[in-house]
Write a protein that holds these residues in place. Structure first.
Motif, PDB file in Angstrom:
ATOM      1  N   GLU A 218       0.837  -1.191   0.000  1.00  0.00           N
ATOM      2  CA  GLU A 218       0.000   0.000   0.000  1.00  0.00           C
ATOM      3  C   GLU A 218       0.874   1.243   0.000  1.00  0.00           C
ATOM      4  N   VAL A 219       0.326   2.313  -0.553  1.00  0.00           N
ATOM      5  CA  VAL A 219       1.036   3.581  -0.628  1.00  0.00           C
ATOM      6  C   VAL A 219       0.077   4.699  -0.245  1.00  0.00           C
ATOM      7  N   GLU A 220       0.633   5.856   0.055  1.00  0.00           N
ATOM      8  CA  GLU A 220      -0.193   7.015   0.394  1.00  0.00           C
ATOM      9  C   GLU A 220      -0.376   7.895  -0.831  1.00  0.00           C
ATOM     10  N   LEU A 221      -1.621   8.225  -1.127  1.00  0.00           N
ATOM     11  CA  LEU A 221      -1.912   9.178  -2.191  1.00  0.00           C
ATOM     12  C   LEU A 221      -1.565  10.576  -1.672  1.00  0.00           C
ATOM     13  N   SER A 222      -0.572  11.181  -2.291  1.00  0.00           N
ATOM     14  CA  SER A 222      -0.051  12.441  -1.776  1.00  0.00           C
ATOM     15  C   SER A 222      -0.700  13.662  -2.406  1.00  0.00           C
ATOM     16  N   VAL A 223      -0.691  13.740  -3.740  1.00  0.00           N
ATOM     17  CA  VAL A 223      -1.176  14.933  -4.433  1.00  0.00           C
ATOM     18  C   VAL A 223      -1.859  14.537  -5.732  1.00  0.00           C
ATOM     19  N   TRP A 224      -3.012  15.135  -6.004  1.00  0.00           N
ATOM     20  CA  TRP A 224      -3.619  15.050  -7.320  1.00  0.00           C
ATOM     21  C   TRP A 224      -3.127  16.209  -8.174  1.00  0.00           C
ATOM     22  N   HIS A 225      -2.761  15.934  -9.418  1.00  0.00           N
ATOM     23  CA  HIS A 225      -2.409  16.993 -10.360  1.00  0.00           C
ATOM     24  C   HIS A 225      -3.541  17.265 -11.348  1.00  0.00           C
ATOM     25  N   VAL A 226      -4.639  16.518 -11.211  1.00  0.00           N
ATOM     26  CA  VAL A 226      -5.803  16.715 -12.066  1.00  0.00           C
ATOM     27  C   VAL A 226      -7.048  16.680 -11.197  1.00  0.00           C
ATOM     28  N   LYS A 227      -8.184  17.068 -11.785  1.00  0.00           N
ATOM     29  CA  LYS A 227      -9.469  16.991 -11.094  1.00  0.00           C
ATOM     30  C   LYS A 227     -10.517  16.493 -12.073  1.00  0.00           C
ATOM     31  N   VAL A 228     -11.657  16.123 -11.537  1.00  0.00           N
ATOM     32  CA  VAL A 228     -12.734  15.624 -12.375  1.00  0.00           C
ATOM     33  C   VAL A 228     -13.101  16.681 -13.417  1.00  0.00           C
ATOM     34  N   GLY A 229     -13.204  16.240 -14.667  1.00  0.00           N
ATOM     35  CA  GLY A 229     -13.524  17.150 -15.754  1.00  0.00           C
ATOM     36  C   GLY A 229     -12.323  17.576 -16.570  1.00  0.00           C
ATOM     37  N   ASP A 230     -11.125  17.377 -16.055  1.00  0.00           N
ATOM     38  CA  ASP A 230      -9.915  17.767 -16.778  1.00  0.00           C
ATOM     39  C   ASP A 230      -9.679  16.844 -17.967  1.00  0.00           C
ATOM     40  N   MET A 231      -9.170  17.430 -19.036  1.00  0.00           N
ATOM     41  CA  MET A 231      -8.690  16.646 -20.173  1.00  0.00           C
ATOM     42  C   MET A 231      -7.208  16.346 -19.937  1.00  0.00           C
TER      43      MET A 231
END
Length: 423
Positions: free
Chosen positions: A17-30
């Motif tokens: 298992e790993v920790e999700l640190s940062v999203w670089h995208v969001k819902v709706g992004d291309m």
């Protein structure tokens, strides 16, 4: 249209298992192929998760700070064609990731750096990015933005997938000139705002390691001042003579060489202590960790087999590793396996520090800033370049006398730099 589901990959080394640190995208992004979607944190390093496809983000599988199992759904992307999910299957529910904490920077530097330019006064048209969103930009563009005092998250990118280019920085400056005369907030206005900062990702790993080190090891520190006038003169001479062909030398390669030579007589300090197994491992090889500040926090890339490296070889490896760490490109192997750590605050070094051990090591050598001050030598007052070493040791393994003698040996080598190369 179809759905392509990206699962948390197996990063290796038996990690489940790993920790999700940062999203670089969001819902709706291309997104486009090879665009970085998220950063995940293992016990040793931050790992980028790129997109294997072009498409539109329709669901996120977790939130920053969440620990996710290997194989769990990370992100769902709507793509042209069938995708990799059967039509009857439904994508995971859309989960909008909350705004993650701004990265909290340590101030450790591997070498003195010039003070940054004041932040740019102009504020061009702002881009609506999340506080934790890392805009796409090359290392050169990031350095240019830092020099100009521009926050990249405010700049609109004109390159592929919104990548920020040098021209975008210039456009941002040019467009913001009209706002340069905007009134500043009242200097003495009351403020009532608060900010909640979740401790996640690299910051959480750093916090855990520091807490673990201070709870488990019996720290003690030893501070000694060193006259670095002679070694600085030698460094300047070598740079003048060989800098153009071999590269410039900082003080760090000399410090690494001093550690290598001094540790020959103090093998108990070039060691790791497994306090669960109650075993001390003394190493013949000297693997020097170089504490380095990166965007995601403090990292310690390792100069392996420093005992077999020349000054310029050490300098090149330190530079390469520091660049990789700051760009988030250092591998897990490059961030592990050190036997002693060297940490420098550079020009911000102050006169004394109390560095925390990098477990399972038993010693860390902290470098303070160089200052000119009057010293009495043979009854005469002369101006010398002086620097303190603030070092910490694990008293469970290293006796106070051994620590003091080791630092005195390092001092002697640096004050008489010819002895660094006498075999």
């Amino acid at each position: 249209m179809g759905t392509h589901v990206i699962k948390m990959p197996d990063i290796g080394e038996g990690i489940a298992e790993v920790e999700l640190s940062v999203w670089h995208v969001k819902v709706g992004d291309m997104v486009v192929e090879d665009q970085v979607l998220a950063d995940v944190m293992t016990d040793k390093a931050m790992v980028d998760i790129p997109s294997p496809v072009h498409g539109k983000v329709i669901a996120l599988g977790g939130q920053p700070g969440e620990v996710m199992a290997v194989g769990s759904v990370l992100i769902s992307i709507e793509v042209e064609g069938a995708g990799n999910v059967k039509e009857s299957a439904q994508p995971a529910p859309v989960k909008e990731a909350p705004v993650a904490a701004p990265k909290v920077d340590a101030v450790v530097e591997s070498k003195p750096v010039a003070a940054p330019r004041p932040a740019a006064v102009c504020q061009g048209p702002m881009v609506a990015r999340e506080a934790d969103e890392r805009p796409l930009a090359s290392p050169a563009v990031r350095k240019h933005a830092l020099d100009l005092g521009i926050q990249l998250r405010l700049v609109r990118g004109s390159g592929p997938a919104g990548r920020i280019l040098h021209d975008d920085l210039e456009a941002y400056l040019a467009q913001g000139q009209s706002n340069a005369s905007a009134p500043a907030p009242a200097a003495y206005a009351q403020r009532t705002d608060e900010q909640q900062i979740p401790v996640i990702g690299m910051r959480r790993k750093i916090a855990q390691r520091m807490q673990d080190a201070t709870q488990r090891a019996a720290h003690f520190s030893y501070v000694e001042e060193i006259d670095v006038t002679a070694v600085e003169e030698l460094r300047a001479h070598l740079n003048e003579k060989h800098g153009a062909s071999r590269g410039k030398l900082t003080l760090l390669p000399f410090l690494v060489r001093a550690l290598v030579v001094a540790l020959r007589d103090f093998p108990q300090i070039n060691a790791r202590y497994d306090d669960e197994a109650q075993v001390i491992t003394r190493l013949g090889a000297v693997h020097v960790g170089i504490a380095t500040q990166a965007d995601i926090g403090l990292m310690v890339p390792v100069v392996r087999h420093a005992e077999a490296r020349s000054l310029w070889d050490s300098a090149q490896e330190i530079s390469r590793l520091a660049t990789a760490a700051r760009n988030g490109k250092a591998s897990r192997d490059e961030l592990s396996g050190s036997s002693i750590t060297l940490t420098s605050l550079g020009a911000l070094g102050g006169i004394v520090s109390t560095p925390v051990l990098n477990l399972p090591e038993v010693a860390i050598v902290g470098v303070n800033k160089i200052v000119e001050r009057p010293m009495v030598i043979k009854g005469q007052i002369v101006i010398r370049k002086m620097m303190n070493l603030s070092s910490s040791f694990d008293h469970r393994v290293v006796d106070g006398m051994d620590a003091a003698q080791f630092i005195q040996a390092v001092r002697g080598l640096l004050e008489q730099p010819a002895t660094l190369f006498v075999e």
